[in-house]
Structure formats: C-alpha cells, structure tokens
Scaffold this motif. Structure first.
Motif, PDB file in Angstrom:
ATOM      1  N   PHE A 170       7.940   8.459  17.024  1.00 38.09           N
ATOM      2  CA  PHE A 170       7.679   7.922  16.178  1.00 38.09           C
ATOM      3  C   PHE A 170       6.436   7.428  16.169  1.00 38.09           C
ATOM      4  O   PHE A 170       7.237   6.010  16.491  1.00 38.09           O
ATOM      5  N   SER A 171       5.717   6.853  16.365  1.00 35.83           N
ATOM      6  CA  SER A 171       4.616   5.603  16.696  1.00 35.83           C
ATOM      7  C   SER A 171       4.810   5.325  14.972  1.00 35.83           C
ATOM      8  O   SER A 171       3.770   5.895  13.790  1.00 35.83           O
ATOM      9  N   ILE A 172       5.009   4.306  14.994  1.00 36.50           N
ATOM     10  CA  ILE A 172       5.050   3.571  13.078  1.00 36.50           C
ATOM     11  C   ILE A 172       4.645   2.207  13.034  1.00 36.50           C
ATOM     12  O   ILE A 172       5.328   1.829  14.235  1.00 36.50           O
ATOM     13  N   VAL A 173       3.240   1.824  12.459  1.00 34.52           N
ATOM     14  CA  VAL A 173       3.478   0.464  11.524  1.00 34.52           C
ATOM     15  C   VAL A 173       4.241  -0.138  10.669  1.00 34.52           C
ATOM     16  O   VAL A 173       4.416   0.564   9.911  1.00 34.52           O
ATOM     17  N   LYS A 174       5.346  -0.906  11.008  1.00 39.96           N
ATOM     18  CA  LYS A 174       6.246  -1.791  10.030  1.00 39.96           C
ATOM     19  C   LYS A 174       6.146  -2.084   8.789  1.00 39.96           C
ATOM     20  O   LYS A 174       5.338  -2.906   8.514  1.00 39.96           O
ATOM     21  N   PRO A 175       6.829  -1.103   7.207  1.00 37.87           N
ATOM     22  CA  PRO A 175       6.043  -1.223   6.336  1.00 37.87           C
ATOM     23  C   PRO A 175       6.763  -2.702   6.133  1.00 37.87           C
ATOM     24  O   PRO A 175       7.321  -3.526   6.394  1.00 37.87           O
ATOM     25  N   GLY A 176       6.266  -3.166   5.133  1.00 37.86           N
ATOM     26  CA  GLY A 176       6.019  -4.178   4.555  1.00 37.86           C
ATOM     27  C   GLY A 176       6.842  -4.829   2.794  1.00 37.86           C
ATOM     28  O   GLY A 176       6.811  -5.840   2.603  1.00 37.86           O
ATOM     29  N   GLY A 177       6.665  -3.609   2.710  1.00 39.12           N
ATOM     30  CA  GLY A 177       6.974  -3.849   1.353  1.00 39.12           C
ATOM     31  C   GLY A 177       6.407  -1.887   1.045  1.00 39.12           C
ATOM     32  O   GLY A 177       7.135  -0.909   1.622  1.00 39.12           O
ATOM     33  N   THR A 178       7.109  -1.398  -0.397  1.00 36.93           N
ATOM     34  CA  THR A 178       7.003  -0.847  -0.948  1.00 36.93           C
ATOM     35  C   THR A 178       8.079   0.260  -0.066  1.00 36.93           C
ATOM     36  O   THR A 178       9.114  -0.013  -0.225  1.00 36.93           O
ATOM     37  N   PHE A 179       7.995   1.843  -0.874  1.00 36.67           N
ATOM     38  CA  PHE A 179       9.175   2.463  -0.272  1.00 36.67           C
ATOM     39  C   PHE A 179       8.890   3.633   0.871  1.00 36.67           C
ATOM     40  O   PHE A 179       8.824   5.361  -0.124  1.00 36.67           O
ATOM     41  N   TYR A 180       7.757   3.506   1.770  1.00 39.89           N
ATOM     42  CA  TYR A 180       7.015   4.678   1.517  1.00 39.89           C
ATOM     43  C   TYR A 180       7.273   3.864   3.753  1.00 39.89           C
ATOM     44  O   TYR A 180       6.878   2.543   3.680  1.00 39.89           O
TER      45      TYR A 180
ATOM     46  N   GLU B 137       6.165  -6.180  -6.498  1.00 41.21           N
ATOM     47  CA  GLU B 137       7.664  -7.100  -6.525  1.00 41.21           C
ATOM     48  C   GLU B 137       8.332  -6.399  -5.616  1.00 41.21           C
ATOM     49  O   GLU B 137       9.894  -7.088  -5.277  1.00 41.21           O
ATOM     50  N   ILE B 138       8.154  -4.647  -4.932  1.00 42.83           N
ATOM     51  CA  ILE B 138       8.926  -4.998  -2.938  1.00 42.83           C
ATOM     52  C   ILE B 138       8.018  -5.019  -2.446  1.00 42.83           C
ATOM     53  O   ILE B 138       7.416  -4.590  -1.885  1.00 42.83           O
ATOM     54  N   VAL B 139       8.931  -6.590  -1.601  1.00 38.51           N
ATOM     55  CA  VAL B 139       7.916  -7.267  -0.459  1.00 38.51           C
ATOM     56  C   VAL B 139       9.474  -7.212   0.526  1.00 38.51           C
ATOM     57  O   VAL B 139      10.526  -8.151  -0.044  1.00 38.51           O
ATOM     58  N   PHE B 140       9.095  -7.186   1.881  1.00 42.34           N
ATOM     59  CA  PHE B 140      10.984  -7.364   1.989  1.00 42.34           C
ATOM     60  C   PHE B 140      10.477  -8.582   3.076  1.00 42.34           C
ATOM     61  O   PHE B 140       9.372  -9.335   3.575  1.00 42.34           O
ATOM     62  N   GLY B 141      10.526  -8.801   3.474  1.00 43.63           N
ATOM     63  CA  GLY B 141      11.784 -10.289   4.268  1.00 43.63           C
ATOM     64  C   GLY B 141      10.926 -11.037   4.044  1.00 43.63           C
ATOM     65  O   GLY B 141      10.223 -11.755   2.595  1.00 43.63           O
ATOM     66  N   HIS B 142       9.825 -11.702   4.528  1.00 39.50           N
ATOM     67  CA  HIS B 142       9.155 -13.095   4.855  1.00 39.50           C
ATOM     68  C   HIS B 142       7.659 -12.464   5.366  1.00 39.50           C
ATOM     69  O   HIS B 142       6.792 -13.134   5.368  1.00 39.50           O
ATOM     70  N   VAL B 143       7.494 -11.675   4.259  1.00 46.14           N
ATOM     71  CA  VAL B 143       6.163 -10.751   5.117  1.00 46.14           C
ATOM     72  C   VAL B 143       5.039 -11.511   3.777  1.00 46.14           C
ATOM     73  O   VAL B 143       4.984 -12.102   2.066  1.00 46.14           O
TER      74      VAL B 143
ATOM     75  N   ASN C 180       0.697  -1.269   0.225  1.00 43.30           N
ATOM     76  CA  ASN C 180      -0.077   0.326   0.277  1.00 43.30           C
ATOM     77  C   ASN C 180       0.290   1.146   0.057  1.00 43.30           C
ATOM     78  O   ASN C 180       1.767   1.460   0.513  1.00 43.30           O
ATOM     79  N   ASN C 181       0.305   2.454  -0.391  1.00 39.30           N
ATOM     80  CA  ASN C 181       0.921   3.982  -1.083  1.00 39.30           C
ATOM     81  C   ASN C 181      -0.165   4.194  -0.677  1.00 39.30           C
ATOM     82  O   ASN C 181      -1.431   4.730  -0.718  1.00 39.30           O
ATOM     83  N   PRO C 182       0.001   5.052   0.926  1.00 39.05           N
ATOM     84  CA  PRO C 182       1.220   5.335   1.455  1.00 39.05           C
ATOM     85  C   PRO C 182       1.404   4.271   2.921  1.00 39.05           C
ATOM     86  O   PRO C 182       2.575   5.422   3.293  1.00 39.05           O
ATOM     87  N   THR C 183       0.985   3.721   3.596  1.00 37.66           N
ATOM     88  CA  THR C 183       0.746   2.994   4.953  1.00 37.66           C
ATOM     89  C   THR C 183       2.449   1.778   4.305  1.00 37.66           C
ATOM     90  O   THR C 183       3.200   1.754   5.136  1.00 37.66           O
ATOM     91  N   GLY C 184       3.099   1.308   3.255  1.00 36.90           N
ATOM     92  CA  GLY C 184       3.882   0.187   3.355  1.00 36.90           C
ATOM     93  C   GLY C 184       3.412  -1.090   3.468  1.00 36.90           C
ATOM     94  O   GLY C 184       4.543  -1.930   3.586  1.00 36.90           O
TER      95      GLY C 184
END
Length: 394
Positions: free
Chosen positions: A322-332, A219-225, A179-183
C-alpha cells in the motif's frame, strides 16, 4: 410542499455513516470482535477522570439553576475567560473572553465563522482531500465551495492549483490541520507560504480574506511533527475548535470560535456570532458541559494509543504494497487503493469484514480512509484480513 433541496440530500447520505451502520449490523451476525470497522472517527479512549469528576460535582451543586439554566448567548463568561487564558498561555496570542464564542463542537464553530465573513455568492476555498461535510457547511450559507486538487505526494497544499483558482470572489479559505482524512499536519513552511499569499491578495483586492482553521485534531500530533498554531501566522484567522477528540467528548458537542485578537473587528465578529445563532437555532451548548470543560481545558485524554495504532498499520500496510503518506497526527490513515476504483476496492474489502471508506467524496478518487480509533489488539488482528485482501490483487 416540503423542501425539495433537503429531500434530494436523502439520496446522498454520508458514506461514512452508511458504512458504520453496515458494520453495526454485520457485528450482530458475526460478532463485534470479527468486524474490523475503520469507518467512523469516534474516539476510542475514555474521557479524563477529571472531567467526569467536574461533571458529577456540578450535578450535585447547590445552585442547579446556574448549572442547568440557559447560558448567555455568547457562552458562559467565566468559561470564555478560562479558554482565552489557556490559548494565550499555550500559543502566545493576546486572547480575551471577547475573542471567544462557545459552540456545539467544531461544526457549530464553522457554521458561525462562515456566516460571519461571507455573503451569498462569495467563494470559500478548501483543499482536497477534505471532510465531505464541508460541502453543506459552506453551500448552505449561500457561499460557494471551491476545492483545490490534492498534492498526493505530500498532502500539503497544492499551491500552483490554489493560485490558479483564486479570485477576488474568495472571502475565506477553510483549512483542516491536522487533517481528516490524511492525518497530515500542515508544516510551518506551508502555513507561512499560505499566510504570505493571503496577505498579498488582501492588498491586491482591497478587502480582508479570512483563514478559517478547523482544528478538532490539534492535540493529536505524533512525535516531533511540525504542527504550528495557524492563528499565530495570519491575523485575519478564525480558529474553530472542538474538545471532541482531545478529551474524547464527541457526544457532548462542545467547542468554540476563537477570533485572532489582531484581526480587525475581532470582538465584533464574536458579537455577530451571537446574532447568527438566532438565525440557525444554535442558542449555545449546555451550561453544565461548558462549565465542566472549562476546568480541564488544558488536559487531554490519553491519546498515545493513536500513534501506536498508526505505527502498526503503517508498517504492515506499506509492507503489503500500500502507498501511504505517513500521518503526523489524528487517528486517520489515507492509503491508495490497490485498484483505480476505490469504491470497488472497499466493497471487495467487505469480504474480509474490513470496513474502509472510499475517498471519492473526500475529493481524492483512488484512495480510502481508515479511522484507526479502535482497540490496538483489534488493529493487530486486522492485519491478517489485510493480507488476504492484498493477496487478491497480486
């Protein structure tokens, strides 16, 4: 008289573009290296050499008429075939060329998909936070965009609110994952629950409900997300894809519509897209770009830098409070602002040449978006500016 509706839009320009333009002008005064521009989602890694080689070879081709001429209205047949083969091999669905329509990026794909399955007065549902351009994408078709409030704990789908908003007027659901903007990437559980709900509503209302999946960051997905291929879970699905991010080709404007082969009237929808083009002046992306991208459809640019940048920012910003839900992909990344007014917070950040995008237009006030598709060394240097910013709120 000029069109007053579009004239009014001049007063509601994209905040992302305005901030990007500000950053450019600011850089002229203080130097590019001193402006930490997290505004625009413009890929920062080079296109694969294989694409450039294909483009050069095509430009030197002995058949310039084919390379530079008009393509068929649905796209070049051989290109559609190669994309279908790639999708079938990767995701196991029986795509053929008859399920593929070539477009000018994901925006062009969404423009066609919406017009294929809605008419004036129909409703389209999406989920906040969402890409602000969904408003004109949907509303300019005559359909009406309805936005489900966010689940800010996970940024997965807020199903209780979604179910409240659903009615027989809903003909399509528009999702964006990763997702854009959350990642955030929607999980398998989320997609399965969504598919089951839509199937139930199809039976209840007696008509198809289409799931339009906007996937430029697939295609921009991190680790084992956990990031499932959406079309594999719901037959009335239409995938809208762009090579802009996977291959770092945003300026080439190349993508496609892929209609799930199991969808009723799949081939008919693709044929209809060709007719929709006549009404919106689409008329196919350039032939040379179609031909070049078909040869590298399974490739990506080196996308690893985005996960590197994400990890640096997530670690440092959460340490600053800062409170952040860790992104699983994208560059956001989508942190919560350090004050309730995100626009005021982002304006204050300009004091330290931090260019951040307030999320009010994304349907999620109180948050801001960071596009960290910038050099890693610049990401590291930005931390000092964030420390100064955070200190102002202690």
């Amino acid at each position: 008289m000029i069109n007053q509706e579009y004239k009014k839009m001049l007063g509601k320009k994209s905040v992302i573009r305005e901030l990007s333009e500000y950053a450019t002008e600011r850089a002229k005064k203080v130097g590019y290296e001193n402006v930490f521009d997290f505004s625009l989602g413009n890929p920062s890694v080079p296109v694969p050499q294989a694409f450039t080689d294909q483009l050069v070879a095509l430009a030197k081709s002995d058949d310039p008429v084919a390379v530079h001429g008009y393509s068929p209205s649905l796209g070049i047949t051989s290109v559609r075939e190669k994309i279908a083969v790639s999708l079938k091999r990767r995701f196991g669905l029986d795509y053929t060329k008859d399920d593929i329509f070539m477009t000018s990026g994901a925006a062009g794909a969404i423009a066609h998909a919406l017009r294929a399955v809605t008419v004036t007065g129909d409703e389209v549902i999406t989920f906040a936070p969402y890409f602000p351009e969904y408003n004109p994408y949907v509303n300019k078709t005559g359909a009406i965009l309805k936005v489900v409030p966010p689940d800010t704990k996970s940024f997965q789908i807020n199903f209780p609110e979604f179910e409240k908003m659903f009615s027989s007027k809903v003909m399509a659901v528009l999702i964006n994952t990763p997702n854009n903007p959350t990642g955030i990437a929607y999980s398998k559980d989320t997609i399965e629950k969504l598919a089951a709900f839509l199937e139930q509503k199809e039976q209840e209302y007696g008509h198809e409900i289409y799931l339009i999946s906007d996937e430029p960051y697939r295609e921009i997905v991190f680790g084992h997300v956990d990031a499932p291929f959406v079309a594999g879970y719901y037959r009335h699905s239409i995938t809208c894809y762009s090579f802009s991010k996977s291959l770092s080709l945003p300026g080439e404007r190349i993508g496609y519509v892929a209609v799930n082969p199991a969808c009723e009237d799949a081939a008919l929808i693709v044929q209809m897209c060709g007719q929709i083009s006549r009404g919106i002046g689409h008329n196919c992306p350039p032939s040379i770009i179609q031909l070049a991208v078909a040869e590298v459809a399974d490739m990506t640019a080196d996308l690893s830098v985005y996960e590197t940048n994400m990890n640096i920012l997530y670690k440092e910003l959460t340490a600053l409070g800062f409170s952040i839900v860790k992104p699983g992909g994208t560059f956001y990344m989508f942190p919560k602002a350090l004050e309730s007014d995100a626009a005021a917070f982002c304006k204050h950040a300009l004091k330290y040449d931090l260019i951040l995008v307030p999320a009010d237009s994304f349907g999620c006030p109180g948050y801001f978006r960071m596009a960290y598709c910038i050099p890693t060394e610049k990401v590291r240097r930005s931390i000092a500016a964030f420390k100064k910013l955070a200190a102002d709120y202690r």
